[in-house]
Design an enzyme around this catalytic site. Structure first.
Site, PDB file in Angstrom:
ATOM      1  CG  HIS A  54      -1.997  -1.062   1.113  1.00 47.38           C
ATOM      2  ND1 HIS A  54      -3.008  -1.183   2.046  1.00 47.38           N
ATOM      3  CD2 HIS A  54      -2.231  -2.037   0.192  1.00 47.38           C
ATOM      4  CE1 HIS A  54      -3.803  -2.190   1.704  1.00 47.38           C
ATOM      5  NE2 HIS A  54      -3.338  -2.724   0.588  1.00 47.38           N
ATOM      6  CD  GLU A  56      -1.357   3.854   4.023  1.00 46.55           C
ATOM      7  OE1 GLU A  56      -2.451   4.023   4.566  1.00 46.55           O
ATOM      8  OE2 GLU A  56      -1.205   3.188   2.967  1.00 46.55           O
ATOM      9  N   PRO A 296     -27.453   5.127 -27.969  1.00 49.96           N
ATOM     10  CG  PRO A 296     -28.838   5.923 -29.645  1.00 49.96           C
ATOM     11  CD  PRO A 296     -27.466   5.401 -29.425  1.00 49.96           C
ATOM     12  CG  LEU A 298     -26.339  -0.014 -22.891  1.00 50.13           C
ATOM     13  CD1 LEU A 298     -27.259  -1.108 -22.371  1.00 50.13           C
ATOM     14  CD2 LEU A 298     -24.994  -0.603 -23.315  1.00 50.13           C
TER      15      LEU A 298
END
Length: 372
Positions: A54, A56, A296, A298
């Site tokens: 991560h 950190e 258009p 969907l």
């Protein structure tokens, strides 16, 4: 009271977090900056990929012994659980950090509690610094956790008068090469790209993210209710990226590889598939963000389902006067029910104009969280 140094450090952490876009899912993007006891920069890092260290941990490794007595600035509350990596809250405590400033609390019930663990160990914890900026950079993941469905960005390209194709159906190319390249950036940042049967049948799209170095290819999803648009040999079935073809439960899909077929219930209000069921199925597959590139019909179904979190429209300085509009039937029958949007950004992309907007309710919620 945050100091100028605090703001500078957190803003740097937010910049670092953005480097992880497109490569950390199903985890969030997170950045971290560590200053030493005298307030001088000591280490920084960001979450680079799911399963890896991560933010950190990267920052602590760079800071080394200088972290002792120092401050950690993190865009998201340090995690408090052991998954593929250990809890960051404990790592910060072990390193001797005496102050932690995080922008946004972790809404994930499996990981939250890091702030409490830090306080219990005598670490001074502050939260909310540049929260709105940090939320904006991590909005896809935060939305997926809070709503238990993927974040949906609807992208379309149209003429200045709102047409996505001419009356004869031709649409290549309405927008510029620069705009098309920008769309590949959006694909690279999304976990999945969704199109409908009309797009699959007309364009035979490949849907990969091209021209983006190191891009993780998104899952390609075709909503093909009757299983008639995607045929053997279609480009979307190539080996570039994984593919799902979403079909109705009763559709004959024997011509498709079984592992690529996703069977879903039909919509109770229309002829297509249930959008909520589709998003739930994708969420179960760890899809946290979706780029909706469908036509258009969907797009209208997603808007009607209340499942569009952001709209990115590429408008070309072109007029057609006729042809299909960008948005189909969205269940809006009167101006009083119009979906109002707040424009969050406008930018020139080559000769085109890119407009980014979010539903007004989403913008209001973001402002409310900022006020808190």
């Amino acid at each position: 009271m945050a100091t100028a140094a605090d703001i500078t450090a957190m803003r740097r952490a937010i910049e670092l977090a953005a480097r992880g876009l497109g490569s950390t899912s199903p985890n969030p993007v997170v950045g971290c900056v560590i200053t030493d006891a005298a307030g001088a920069p000591a280490g920084e890092g960001f979450h680079q990929r799911a399963g890896g260290p991560h933010a950190e941990i990267h920052a602590l490794r760079e800071a080394g012994s200088r972290a002792r007595g120092g401050t950690a600035y993190v865009t998201l509350e340090p995690c408090n659980h052991t998954g593929r990596t250990g809890p960051c809250a404990q790592a910060l405590i072990a390193a001797g950090v005496t102050r932690v400033v995080h922008a946004v609390g972790d809404p994930n019930p499996q990981a939250t509690g890091g702030a409490e663990t830090l306080r219990a160990a005598g670490v001074h914890v502050e939260s909310g610094l540049l929260a709105a900026e940090a939320e904006a950079g991590n909005t896809a993941w935060l939305t997926s956790v809070r709503r238990s469905r993927p974040y949906v960005l609807w992208k379309y390209a149209a003429t200045l008068d709102g047409r996505i194709a001419a009356a004869d159906g031709t649409s290549r190319w309405i927008t510029s090469p620069e705009s098309r390249a920008d769309v590949h950036r959006l694909r690279a940042e999304a976990d999945a790209v969704i199109v409908g049967s009309g797009t699959a049948r007309t364009d035979d799209p490949q849907l990969g993210a091209r021209g983006i170095e190191g891009a993780t290819q998104p899952l390609r999803v075709v909503v093909d209710t009757k299983a008639t648009a995607v045929r053997p040999g279609a480009r979307v079935l190539d080996a570039t990226a994984p593919t799902l073809v979403a079909v109705a439960e009763d559709a004959d899909a024997r011509h498709l590889p079984e592992e690529k077929v996703l069977r879903l219930p039909r919509s109770a209000t229309g002829t297509g598939l249930d959008v909520t069921a589709l998003l739930a199925a994708l969420h179960e597959r760890s899809v946290r963000s979706v780029l909706l590139e469908g036509g258009p019909t969907l797009a209208g179904a997603f808007v009607a389902a209340g499942a569009v979190d952001r709209v990115v429209g590429y408008l070309a300085p072109v007029l057609l006067g006729s042809g299909p509009a960008a948005l189909g039937d969205a269940g809006i029958s009167t101006i009083a029910r119009a979906l109002r949007l707040d424009v969050t950004e406008t930018a020139h992309i080559g000769p085109d104009l890119r407009i980014t907007a979010v539903p007004t309710t989403a913008a209001a919620n973001s402002t409310a969280r900022k006020g808190n």
